[in-house]
Write a protein that holds these residues in place. Structure first.
Motif, PDB file in Angstrom:
ATOM      1  N   MET A  84      -2.060  -2.854   5.216  1.00 29.37           N
ATOM      2  CA  MET A  84      -0.830  -2.999   5.949  1.00 29.37           C
ATOM      3  C   MET A  84       0.331  -3.439   5.045  1.00 29.37           C
ATOM      4  O   MET A  84       1.409  -2.882   5.105  1.00 29.37           O
ATOM      5  N   TRP A  85       0.103  -4.439   4.185  1.00 27.29           N
ATOM      6  CA  TRP A  85       1.184  -4.983   3.362  1.00 27.29           C
ATOM      7  C   TRP A  85       1.662  -3.987   2.314  1.00 27.29           C
ATOM      8  O   TRP A  85       2.858  -3.913   2.035  1.00 27.29           O
TER       9      TRP A  85
ATOM     10  N   GLN B 262       1.705  -0.790   2.668  1.00 25.45           N
ATOM     11  CA  GLN B 262       2.499   0.182   3.414  1.00 25.45           C
ATOM     12  C   GLN B 262       3.881  -0.382   3.728  1.00 25.45           C
ATOM     13  O   GLN B 262       4.891   0.308   3.567  1.00 25.45           O
TER      14      GLN B 262
ATOM     15  N   GLN C 182       7.066 -10.388   6.223  1.00 21.25           N
ATOM     16  CA  GLN C 182       7.435  -8.973   6.336  1.00 21.25           C
ATOM     17  C   GLN C 182       8.949  -8.802   6.240  1.00 21.25           C
ATOM     18  O   GLN C 182       9.443  -7.906   5.551  1.00 21.25           O
TER      19      GLN C 182
END
Length: 145
Positions: free
Chosen positions: A1-2, A4, A128
């Motif tokens: 996830m990170w 991406q 994020q």
């Protein structure tokens, strides 16, 4: 996830080999505090994030440990600056300013410590948001008002 999240903002972002879960446990033991969950998850995907101009947008776990221990214990820093014990530093801008989670009280927000003025102020809602802001512009002063 990170990976991406970071790649979507800056396709040229650099990643390191993932940290091991045992590295995070050892870090938390040395720091005598827990790492924020999202930082731990990122480090398990990439042990640091390299932004524009090779800036360590997120430091590798060993640097997170060493730099925080220094900031929390250095007597010279204690004479020059307000205490750092509420902060957990994890990255920088390449010019001396550092980015940190506030851990007392614990919160997901990211703050910048500006080394020339010893000011500490909010710059992002969470990790994020920080990556999006830091990697979007490419400048080392993206957080300046």
């Amino acid at each position: 996830m990170w990976r991406q999240v970071a790649t979507e903002v800056f396709p040229g972002v650099g990643f390191r080999e993932p940290a091991e879960a045992s590295d995070l446990v050892a870090a938390e033991t040395r720091l005598r505090r827990s790492l924020p969950a999202e930082l731990g998850q990122l480090l398990l995907e990439s042990n640091g994030v390299i932004g524009h101009t090779h800036v360590d947008t997120v430091w590798p776990i060993d640097q997170i440990v060493e730099r925080n221990l220094l900031f929390w214990s250095d007597e010279m820093f204690a004479q020059l600056y307000m205490p750092f014990d509420a902060l957990l530093f994890f990255g920088d801008n390449g010019g001396g300013d550092r980015f940190a989670f506030v851990q007392k009280p614990e919160r997901p927000d990211i703050f910048v410590w500006e080394h020339e003025s010893d000011s500490r102020r909010w710059v992002a809602n969470n990790l994020q948001d920080y990556l999006s802001r830091a990697l979007r512009t490419g400048g080392d002063d993206w957080y300046q008002p």
